[in-house]
Design an enzyme around this catalytic site. Structure first.
Site, PDB file in Angstrom:
ATOM      1  N   GLU A  51       0.823  -1.207   0.000  1.00 53.62           N
ATOM      2  CA  GLU A  51       0.000   0.000   0.000  1.00 53.62           C
ATOM      3  C   GLU A  51       0.857   1.258   0.000  1.00 53.62           C
ATOM      4  O   GLU A  51       0.420   2.316  -0.440  1.00 53.62           O
ATOM      5  CB  GLU A  51      -0.924   0.000   1.231  1.00 53.62           C
ATOM      6  CG  GLU A  51      -2.387   0.077   0.862  1.00 53.62           C
ATOM      7  CD  GLU A  51      -3.330  -0.012   2.052  1.00 53.62           C
ATOM      8  OE1 GLU A  51      -4.286  -0.782   1.945  1.00 53.62           O
ATOM      9  OE2 GLU A  51      -3.104   0.656   3.071  1.00 53.62           O
ATOM     10  N   HIS A  70       7.005 -27.127  -0.850  1.00 53.79           N
ATOM     11  CA  HIS A  70       6.324 -28.256  -1.477  1.00 53.79           C
ATOM     12  C   HIS A  70       5.203 -27.803  -2.403  1.00 53.79           C
ATOM     13  O   HIS A  70       4.408 -28.613  -2.860  1.00 53.79           O
ATOM     14  CB  HIS A  70       5.788 -29.192  -0.384  1.00 53.79           C
ATOM     15  CG  HIS A  70       6.888 -29.755   0.467  1.00 53.79           C
ATOM     16  ND1 HIS A  70       7.390 -31.018   0.306  1.00 53.79           N
ATOM     17  CD2 HIS A  70       7.614 -29.187   1.467  1.00 53.79           C
ATOM     18  CE1 HIS A  70       8.372 -31.223   1.183  1.00 53.79           C
ATOM     19  NE2 HIS A  70       8.518 -30.119   1.892  1.00 53.79           N
ATOM     20  N   LYS A  74     -14.173  -0.024  -3.969  1.00 53.57           N
ATOM     21  CA  LYS A  74     -15.289   0.397  -3.103  1.00 53.57           C
ATOM     22  C   LYS A  74     -16.373   1.072  -3.935  1.00 53.57           C
ATOM     23  O   LYS A  74     -17.569   0.837  -3.721  1.00 53.57           O
ATOM     24  CB  LYS A  74     -14.791   1.359  -2.025  1.00 53.57           C
ATOM     25  CG  LYS A  74     -13.928   0.699  -0.972  1.00 53.57           C
ATOM     26  CD  LYS A  74     -13.554   1.687   0.122  1.00 53.57           C
ATOM     27  CE  LYS A  74     -12.481   1.111   1.012  1.00 53.57           C
ATOM     28  NZ  LYS A  74     -11.873   2.107   1.898  1.00 53.57           N
TER      29      LYS A  74
HETATM   30  O1  PA5 Z   1      -3.969   1.278   5.576  1.00 53.88           O
HETATM   31  C1  PA5 Z   1      -5.109   1.666   5.399  1.00 53.88           C
HETATM   32  O2  PA5 Z   1      -5.406   2.847   5.450  1.00 53.88           O
HETATM   33  C2  PA5 Z   1      -6.231   0.688   5.137  1.00 53.88           C
HETATM   34  O3  PA5 Z   1      -5.833  -0.610   5.014  1.00 53.88           O
HETATM   35  C3  PA5 Z   1      -7.203   0.769   6.296  1.00 53.88           C
HETATM   36  O4  PA5 Z   1      -6.538   0.428   7.466  1.00 53.88           O
HETATM   37  C4  PA5 Z   1      -8.396  -0.155   6.086  1.00 53.88           C
HETATM   38  O5  PA5 Z   1      -9.035   0.137   4.884  1.00 53.88           O
HETATM   39  C5  PA5 Z   1      -9.388   0.007   7.231  1.00 53.88           C
HETATM   40  O6  PA5 Z   1      -9.815   1.336   7.315  1.00 53.88           O
HETATM   41  P1  PA5 Z   1     -10.525   1.881   8.593  1.00 53.88           P
HETATM   42  O7  PA5 Z   1      -9.603   1.777   9.744  1.00 53.88           O
HETATM   43  O8  PA5 Z   1     -10.852   3.298   8.267  1.00 53.88           O
HETATM   44  O9  PA5 Z   1     -11.758   1.043   8.796  1.00 53.88           O
END
Ligand code: PA5
Length: 450
Positions: free
Chosen positions: A290, A311, A425
């Site tokens: 990310e 394996h 989303k």
């Molecule tokens: O790193 C990030 O921002 C995302 O992976 C969020 O942690 C994830 O989408 C969860 O979001 P939230 O904490 O707003 O529910």
């Protein structure tokens, strides 16, 4: 105290010393952007000083809440997704025995911890409700935005279960909400309902939040030592405070993988040799992927669990496309060891192993695999962990965070945003008919032939 060390001796055939030295100006630039907060996304870089500057009052409240959960519950259901669960899951698995939830109560330090809200699977929720059965439980719902669909759905389910079991008033005392300090649906509901609240600091993004209440409450409730975790991260903060690659191993790691990427090694496999470290890889994949995967750039973070995956994936790693490198996270000593049991005769062909421990087999296997993979053209980096404990984990968390922060800036991207996660989303909300997505609903439904 012994701490983690990074080892590059198995990349001699792939990276020359002078190439590492030539990376120094880029790393120095990245370091300045990071520490002077002049780089893209700098508003989300408070994790850099978090091990020193964390909110000590909230930390005490977390410890108190963990004790309360241990006293009135057998189970803690931790609801969150992505950065709001992976760090906690990594730590709960790493710091407790395998099968911790299945151990008799006297052999467990804290409560059983189960995770929910990290998928859209109905079966998972149904199965977890059955596992909880009539056990006393509490819920820690974690969401920075407070509006994420998966945890919101799971929270409804478990909130109603709590209400049914304890009544509305007492259910509220078993809900711990970790969310933004000022805004979001979860924040507003928590204030209105009087849940105990913990905050996710504004300047710390989801994937960097394991050392905030996001990770700390579930980790503490599992019985692990969160003070030692913070101490390890603190010492790493001191250790990795220089820009010089020869003195800062987090930056050496960042520089080395960047050189490999430029040579076409575009996939990194994080390797573990302990099943209790599988979620370490899951946490790391989010942190790296990310942070770096933007503008058609970035190393693809993958993982393999050895010896299990030798394996299954072993063939590809040994002889497939030569665009892989490995980073092995290896424990120098296991939590526990076991002698190979003696047996008369040699029916199973294992007599030659008698007298050595099963961890020695693990170590020899890892050494052998490294040699074979290096011979097969897979560069191999190694991170040695002196122990499987909270101090070491805190240290390692900071190592990877520092490395990816700097690495992102070497790619010229913002390591602290995640614009790409919105695309799915939009499509999902449009198909579900969420208000505000009417425009896209028609288009997406048409593409599905609806
Ligand atoms: O790193 C990030 O921002 C995302 O992976 C969020 O942690 C994830 O989408 C969860 O979001 P939230 O904490 O707003 O529910």
């Amino acid at each position: 105290m012994a701490h983690i060390t990074f080892n590059t001796k198995n990349i001699e055939n792939f990276v020359a010393d002078h190439e590492l030295a030539e990376m120094q100006p880029l790393i120095t630039m990245a370091d300045q952007q990071l520490r002077n907060r002049t780089g893209a996304g700098a508003d989300y870089s408070d994790w850099i000083t978090l091990p020193t500057d964390y909110d000590k009052d909230e930390f005490s409240r977390i410890q108190k809440a963990a004790k309360q959960i241990m006293s009135d519950s057998k189970v803690l259901v931790v609801i969150g997704i992505g950065g709001s669960y992976l760090g906690a899951k990594m730590a709960v698995d790493f710091l407790n025995p395998m099968f911790n939830n299945e151990l008799p109560e006297r052999d467990r330090q804290g409560v059983k911890v189960y995770f929910a809200g990290n998928s859209t699977s109905a079966s998972y929720l149904n199965d977890l409700v059955r596992v909880i059965g009539d056990q006393d439980f509490s819920v820690n719902v974690i969401s920075k935005s407070g509006t994420t669909t998966e945890p919101s759905i799971a929270f409804r389910v478990f909130k109603q279960l709590l209400e049914k079991k304890y009544g509305t008033a007492d259910a509220k005392k078993r809900i711990y909400a970790t969310t933004d300090a000022n805004r979001g649906a979860l924040h507003d509901e928590s204030v209105a309902e009087g849940y105990e609240m913990f905050t996710i600091p504004d300047g710390v993004g989801g994937r960097f939040s394991v050392l905030t209440a996001v990770g700390l409450l579930p980790i503490a409730a599992s019985g692990a030592d969160i003070q030692a975790l913070m101490d390890g991260a603190h010492d790493a903060q001191v250790e990795y405070s220089e820009a010089d690659i020869t003195k800062n191993e987090a930056y050496k790691y960042a520089a080395t993988r960047r050189i490999l990427y430029d040579k076409g090694y575009t996939t990194e496999l994080l390797i573990n040799w302990e099943p209790s470290m599988q979620y370490l890889s899951e946490w790391w994949k989010q942190l790296m992927g990310e942070s770096e995967g933007k503008n058609q750039k970035g190393i693809y973070p993958s993982s393999a669990n050895y010896s299990t995956d030798l394996h299954s994936l072993g063939q590809y790693i040994q002889e497939g496309r030569r665009d892989l490198f490995e980073t092995v996270v290896k424990l120098d000593s296991p939590v526990s060891n076991l002698d190979l049991p003696h047996e008369e005769g040699n029916n199973d062909g294992l007599q030659y192993l008698e007298g050595i421990t099963i961890d020695e087999v693990n170590t020899k296997a890892s050494q052998g695999v490294t040699l074979a993979h290096v011979d097969g053209g897979v560069p191999n980096l190694a991170l040695h962990l002196p122990a499987q404990d909270a101090y070491t984990l805190g240290y390692m968390i900071y190592f990877f965070e520092m490395a990816v922060g700097a690495s992102g800036y070497t790619f010229g991207i913002n390591p602290f945003n995640q614009p790409g996660v919105e695309a799915y989303k939009t499509a999902m909300f449009a198909l579900l008919g969420k208000p505000g997505y009417e425009e896209q609903t028609k288009d997406f439904r048409a593409r599905l032939g609806e």
